[in-house]
Write an enzyme that holds these catalytic residues in place. Structure first.
Site, short mmCIF file in Angstrom:
data_model
loop_
_atom_site.label_atom_id
_atom_site.label_comp_id
_atom_site.label_asym_id
_atom_site.label_seq_id
_atom_site.Cartn_x
_atom_site.Cartn_y
_atom_site.Cartn_z
CB ILE A 46 -1.24 -0.14 1.59
CG1 ILE A 46 -2.04 -1.25 1.13
CG2 ILE A 46 -1.64 1.55 1.40
CD1 ILE A 46 -3.01 -1.48 2.53
CB CYS A 47 4.16 1.85 1.33
SG CYS A 47 3.54 1.36 3.07
#
Length: 187
Positions: A46-47
């Site tokens: 996700i980052c």
């Protein structure tokens, strides 16, 4: 306990910024608006989507006089390795702060002790070094740079116009609220 109006502690960390390693400390953030954007770790899923979203909006933040600081507990060397390996991370022009000692994650109260990583926390810091807005999200939910940008604009507006408040979905130029003296204590 709320973090609103908490002055961040003194800090000195290494960063990866514009293909260089640089030292960043509290003095560097004073006098301008800042966003501390904590994320769990480099080389995750996700980052990079969040950091790319911020990279795409970075010039807009700069027009507000606001610096973005991405922060994870990885070292500045790992930030560089991720930058070199990821097309999404190569787009980043804002500093990536290294917090391997967890000093920042502890100060902003986002450290996950058992994992040695940070929660997904976003903090808006005013020019005096005080937190004026923040949000901590579950690790499996990404954030939105457009909404963060709107929140920075709103924080700046109320800092400049202390007698007015910004309602839900407020955008610059939209109507604000002027609380009556009877309701000021309820805000």
């Amino acid at each position: 306990m709320s973090m609103i109006n908490k002055e961040i502690n003194d800090f000195t960390v290494q960063s990866f910024h514009k293909n260089e390693f640089k030292t960043i400390n509290k003095e560097d953030i004073l006098g301008k608006w800042s966003v501390f954007f904590f994320y769990p770790a480099d080389f995750t899923f996700i980052c990079p989507t969040e950091l790319e979203d911020l990279a795409n909006k970075y010039e807009d933040f700069q027009t507000l006089g606001c610096e973005i600081y991405a922060v994870s507990t990885d070292s500045h060397f790992v930030h560089k390795a991720w930058h070199d390996a990821s097309d999404r991370i190569k787009k980043i022009n804002y500093p990536m702060l290294a917090d391997p000692t967890h000093a920042l994650a502890k100060d902003f109260e986002v450290l996950i002790e058992a994992d040695g990583m940070a929660e997904r926390g976003t903090f808006i810091v005013n020019p005096e070094g005080k937190i004026v807005g923040y949000e901590v999200s579950a690790g499996n939910v990404g954030r939105n740079a457009d909404e963060l940008f709107r929140k920075v604009q709103a924080c700046q507006f109320v800092a400049e116009h202390g007698d007015q408040v910004c309602p839900a979905k407020w955008q610059p130029g939209a109507e604000t609220l002027k609380p009556s003296l009877d309701l000021v204590g309820l805000l």
